[in-house]
Design an enzyme around this catalytic site. Structure first.
Site, PDB file in Angstrom:
ATOM      1  CB  CYS A 182       9.381  22.821   4.951  1.00  0.00           C
ATOM      2  SG  CYS A 182       9.850  24.156   3.974  1.00  0.00           S
ATOM      3  NE  ARG A 217      14.461   3.180   3.941  1.00  0.00           N
ATOM      4  CZ  ARG A 217      14.103   1.933   3.523  1.00  0.00           C
ATOM      5  NH1 ARG A 217      14.076   1.901   2.192  1.00  0.00           N
ATOM      6  NH2 ARG A 217      13.914   1.106   4.176  1.00  0.00           N
ATOM      7  CB  SER A 218       8.736   9.547   1.079  1.00  0.00           C
ATOM      8  OG  SER A 218       8.753  10.450   2.194  1.00  0.00           O
ATOM      9  CG  ASP A 240       9.745   2.505   1.966  1.00  0.00           C
ATOM     10  OD1 ASP A 240       8.831   3.541   2.500  1.00  0.00           O
ATOM     11  OD2 ASP A 240       9.603   1.992   0.917  1.00  0.00           O
ATOM     12  CB  ALA A 312       0.050  10.782   7.039  1.00  0.00           C
TER      13      ALA A 312
END
Length: 377
Positions: A182, A217-218, A240, A312
């Site tokens: 999403c 880079r999650s 990252d 975030a």
């Protein structure tokens, strides 16, 4: 949107972007045979997770979706249960409930490794968050449209249509869109709205010519977003804490006969772009998703006229970001929830197709039994 006469860039809030997709979701809902039912599973004492759960409820109810919040573990206050206790059982129960069309779990629950296990427990037919390995396979292989029956296959396969095989964003007959995570999908939709995508270019390559920096880079946001953007033609620097990677579907060999690969490839960046500062200096778009209130992208490092997107809950850009950025999107949450409800409508299609197929199978089994019980002449 808002702007001033001081030369600052545009502040683009998520509301007008969300409004366009709200209309799309309302239209999809009107075409549904019944109101889809979403179950949200909250198993921790996390305040942000509870806030998101209540926001989900509010949006579902305002649009006419049915939403049920299943609380377990530490979410049940004063019950003395541990963080995440009972979450596995809650997922299995929702999977097996025929009245439920979509399941979402409010992460994080445990460690990333344990949470990955929970993500795979949710049946792909009800995975509104697109976190199941089948959907990840499609995302990273640029498979955009699938047959719902392919989700029953024991392993992931390349059955489906990739971006360069598709003419537009409309699924071919007998196929549906593969579910995408999403938040990354919401970011792509924000960039489309902002004009980063060139609609004149062929479908599947409309971000061609854009250089994008994605910070963090999650597995939930950063990595899938880098793949989505590069599969749409962009050159992406994924940054990252300990490395920088380049995502692109353009061949490294300038003499190659291919204009681009069917899907993105990941490689080390050129030596000139081995620092965040160097990447930001050439970035047309900067997306930051670092869950740390002290982390800030220095405005001085930004390219003049770039587009900046804050993902975030904390603000990852300095207050003067619009001194350099031509456009700043401070949050994408309102678009994210609409992508989730959009996915829920697709999950309902999955379930209806499978139900229809099961009904046909039962019919044929009954007919076969009737045939077998008839005595031969």
């Amino acid at each position: 949107t808002s702007n001033s006469l001081s030369g600052k860039g545009l502040l683009l809030k998520a509301d007008p972007i969300a409004a366009a997709f709200r209309a799309e979701v309302e239209k999809s809902l009107a075409n549904c045979s019944r109101s889809p039912k979403l179950v949200g599973i909250l198993s921790t004492s996390s305040s942000p997770s509870r806030t998101y759960a209540e926001f989900t409820r509010k949006q579902c109810e305002s649009l006419g979706f049915e939403f049920v919040l299943k609380e377990t573990g530490a979410a049940l206050l004063n019950e003395g249960l541990g963080e995440g206790e009972g979450v596995e059982e809650a997922i299995m129960e929702a999977n097996e409930d025929d009245s439920v069309d979509g399941v979402m779990v409010y992460f994080p629950v445990f460690s990333p490794q344990q949470d990955h296990y929970l993500q795979q427990l949710v049946t792909p037919y009800k995975d509104v968050e697109g976190l199941h390995v089948k959907f990840h396979y499609n995302l990273y292989h640029n498979i955009r449209f699938i047959s719902p029956s392919s989700l029953s296959a024991p392993t992931s396969s390349a059955a489906g249509l990739t971006g360069d095989e598709s003419e537009n964003d409309d699924p071919p007959r007998g196929m549906v869109k593969s579910i995408l995570p999403c938040t990354p999908l919401a970011i792509v939709k924000c960039l489309e709205y902002a004009g980063v995508y060139n609609k004149i270019l062929p479908y599947g390559d409309r971000a061609y010519g854009k250089t994008v920096v994605v910070v963090n880079r999650s597995e939930v946001v950063g990595r899938p977003l880098a793949a989505l953007l590069s599969n749409d033609g962009a050159r992406v620097f994924s940054v990252d804490i300990d490395s920088i990677q380049e995502y692109t579907k353009r061949p490294s060999d300038l003499d190659s006969s291919r204009k681009y690969h069917p899907r993105h490839i990941v490689r080390p960046p050129p030596e000139a772009y081995d620092t965040l500062e160097a990447c930001l200096a050439v970035a047309d778009v900067v997306v930051c998703a670092v869950p740390n209130a002290t982390y800030k992208i220095p405005t001085a490092w930004l390219k003049d006229g770039c587009v900046c997107v804050n993902v975030a809950a904390e603000k990852n850009f300095e207050k003067d970001v619009r001194d350099k950025a031509s456009l700043y999107i401070p949050a994408v949450g309102k678009v994210t929830i609409l992508m989730l409800l959009r996915n829920l409508c697709v999950c309902l299609i999955f379930i209806l197709v499978i139900s229809t197929n099961l009904t046909r199978c039962r019919y044929h089994r009954i007919r076969l039994q009737q045939y077998k019980t008839v005595s031969p002449p």
